[in-house]
Design an enzyme around this catalytic site. Structure first.
Site, PDB file in Angstrom:
ATOM      1  N   LYS A  35       0.843  -1.195   0.000  1.00 39.61           N
ATOM      2  CA  LYS A  35       0.000   0.000   0.000  1.00 39.61           C
ATOM      3  C   LYS A  35       0.880   1.247   0.000  1.00 39.61           C
ATOM      4  O   LYS A  35       1.877   1.314   0.738  1.00 39.61           O
ATOM      5  CB  LYS A  35      -0.909  -0.032   1.234  1.00 39.61           C
ATOM      6  CG  LYS A  35      -1.939   1.085   1.327  1.00 39.61           C
ATOM      7  CD  LYS A  35      -2.813   0.868   2.554  1.00 39.61           C
ATOM      8  CE  LYS A  35      -3.876   1.936   2.702  1.00 39.61           C
ATOM      9  NZ  LYS A  35      -4.735   1.705   3.890  1.00 39.61           N
ATOM     10  N   SER A 109      -9.444   1.546   2.940  1.00 45.26           N
ATOM     11  CA  SER A 109      -8.587   2.329   2.065  1.00 45.26           C
ATOM     12  C   SER A 109      -7.518   1.493   1.359  1.00 45.26           C
ATOM     13  O   SER A 109      -6.885   1.971   0.404  1.00 45.26           O
ATOM     14  CB  SER A 109      -7.891   3.443   2.867  1.00 45.26           C
ATOM     15  OG  SER A 109      -7.052   2.916   3.877  1.00 45.26           O
ATOM     16  N   SER A 133      -9.756  -0.590   7.150  1.00 43.10           N
ATOM     17  CA  SER A 133      -9.154  -0.546   5.818  1.00 43.10           C
ATOM     18  C   SER A 133      -8.487  -1.841   5.402  1.00 43.10           C
ATOM     19  O   SER A 133      -8.275  -2.072   4.218  1.00 43.10           O
ATOM     20  CB  SER A 133      -8.120   0.584   5.758  1.00 43.10           C
ATOM     21  OG  SER A 133      -8.743   1.834   5.917  1.00 43.10           O
TER      22      SER A 133
END
Length: 543
Positions: A35, A109, A133
């Site tokens: 990420k 996210s 997330s």
């Protein structure tokens, strides 16, 4: 699908994969997605904002640990900007779409990380999880994900969202691989928080699992999918109780609607204020800048309210090993999010937002479908009960955890070798499992021992080591792993003439194991020729 923000040159990745496959690391040849709010040396970290980008010289410790174990970074993944959102659409790099149904959101996210794995572009992926997330996108993409106890995995090299509650998480196609990757991070990227001496290393054989009495925000199909998962858990041996979820849901609202959001401004608010022309997602900008002038007394007040709600909520889980909830209440389309970006995001966090506020760990696993959507559930447990959550999750997925559960890579543990009633499945095994002990397989001693059966209301094996000039045999037993405090408590309750001491195994190693006072052993019936207590019982040699 707007999965990637940056990637190394393809030839470089292939060469590194070839080198990795020639080594024997636990993750050799595994493609790793990261990420893009987590540092990878040489690749820019953007946190979903091009103008924020910087190029770190070093990997985040979590990434460094995975790479040292053989994983190869194949790219940095898209995310809800500054890790603010559960939808996967709040990015100037484009919305990350669902891997199966492109008109639906991916979840965020950690959107790109989840879709990279679901679409086969990566084997494992690093995410972060503050409000869900690392769980919401796992549910939508049919993946397993682990969100550890806060602080046990280092968050150094991670752009903070709400620093007090941020966690590094992992995605994989199955729970076994997620467990393996998390073990690597636990061993090589330990955080600031230490495991307690009385940590439980396993769920009990028949764990008590709480489920919500009511399921707000779920339609009939999603409720049916959840009840199916509960039945499967019951069939696997869990005991189900119901719990009122109201204090959990009340706390969840504070993460975005209360003063706790001021932590998001503390993380990146000054950057947003100082760069008015940067590519900010308008929803993200609004959420973060709205926290600019929250007074300190409101933050203190809201944290106190969360603590009171936590006390009420956790008290309701007394005697419960884990809490099972739907990971998400529905799977919205891109159009639904565009129409009501804040409302839909808030709804998605119904069953996730409270987790880190209450200092809980979580394991998200796929659980079939709800209509056309993939459906997932999350096993939540108290801080440091990560092994318990993992075991309950494995009951739902039928994953055989090929390696030891990941907390064993970081938490201190002790071995105990047993020969009689404490064997797995034996009448006194509960004395170990109640202490959170984990079964670790069958063992054999060196050929230096004798075993006698002692009479009593419950016959016991008396194991003694023979002198160098005496004839001994190898005895089969079981190995358990338990925390130092659990072993101490077990020893203090051990009745005479049984005792714990060092036992030599067939490989020459020495472990703590059951023995017996030699005088008492001499009064028993010698059953050494059977090689194990179980064989002696089966042969009728023990009355």
């Amino acid at each position: 699908m707007s999965v990637w923000i940056s990637q190394p040159p393809n030839g470089e990745v292939e060469a590194e994969l070839t080198r990795s496959r020639s080594h024997s690391g636990p993750l050799s040849g595994m493609r790793l997605a990261v990420k893009d709010n987590v540092d990878v040396a040489g690749l820019p970290t953007t946190a979903g904002c091009p103008e924020f980008a910087y190029r770190p010289d070093d990997d985040a410790p979590a990434v460094a640990a995975l790479r040292a174990a053989g994983a190869v970074v194949v790219g940095k993944t898209n995310l809800d900007q500054f890790a603010t959102g559960l939808v996967g659409t709040r990015s100037p790099y484009g919305a990350v779409r669902d891997s199966r149904r492109p008109e639906f959101i991916s979840g965020g996210s950690s959107s790109g990380s989840a879709v990279a794995v679901a679409s086969g572009q990566a084997d494992i992926a690093v995410g972060t999880d503050t409000a869900g997330s690392g769980r919401i996108p796992a549910a939508f993409q049919g993946l397993a994900a682990i969100k550890p106890t806060i602080g046990v995995i280092s968050t150094d090299g991670v752009v903070p969202a709400c620093e007090s509650y941020d966690c590094v998480s992992i995605f994989a196609r199955d729970l076994s691989l997620a467990n393996q990757a998390m073990a690597v991070m636990a061993a090589g990227a330990a955080g600031s928080r230490r495991w307690p001496a009385d940590v439980r290393l396993a769920a009990p054989p028949n764990p008590v699992v709480a489920v919500p009495r009511e399921l707000p925000e779920l339609d009939r199909q999603w409720q049916t999918a959840f009840h199916t998962a509960v039945r499967e858990l019951t069939d696997a041996g869990a005991r189900i109780v119901t719990v009122d979820l109201d204090p959990f849901l009340a706390a969840a609202k504070y993460l975005y609607e209360g003063a706790l959001v001021s932590e998001r401004y503390a993380a990146v608010g000054e950057f947003i204020d100082g760069n008015p022309n940067a590519s900010f997602d308008p929803v993200v900008r609004r959420i973060i800048t709205a926290a600019r002038n929250i007074p300190a007394h409101r933050l203190v007040r809201d944290r106190a309210r969360v603590q009171r709600l936590r006390h009420t909520a956790m008290s309701s889980l007394d005697g419960v090993d884990a809490l099972l909830v739907p990971t998400a209440p529905m799977h919205p389309s891109l159009q639904q999010v565009a129409t009501d970006p804040v409302g839909v995001n808030s709804q998605l966090g119904t069953y996730t937002n409270f987790c880190n506020l209450f200092d809980m760990c979580a394991v998200a696993v796929p659980a079939g479908v709800a209509g056309e959507a993939q459906f997932g559930v999350t096993v939540l447990a108290r801080a440091f009960d990560d092994a318990v959550a993992l075991d309950v999750g494995a009951m739902l997925t039928n994953d055989e955890l090929r390696e030891a559960v990941w907390p064993l890579a970081a938490a201190e543990s002790r071995e105990l070798i047993v020969f009689g009633a404490h064997l797995r499945g034996g009448p006194l095994a509960y004395q170990l499992t109640d202490l959170g002990a984990r079964f670790a397989g069958e063992v054999s001693t060196s050929a230096r021992y004798r075993m006698a059966a002692l009479d009593g209301s419950m016959p016991k094996p008396a194991v003694t080591r023979v002198p160098d000039d005496a004839r001994g045999v190898a005895l089969r037993g079981h190995r358990w792993l338990l925390s130092p405090a659990a072993l101490g408590g077990f020893l203090s309750a051990l009745p005479a003439p049984m005792q714990l001491g060092k036992v030599e195994l067939s490989d020459g190693s020495w472990c703590t194991g059951f023995g017996c006072d030699a005088t008492a052993a001499a009064s028993g019936t010698d059953i050494s020729c059977y090689g194990s207590w179980t064989a002696a019982v089966d042969a009728g040699a023990v009355k």
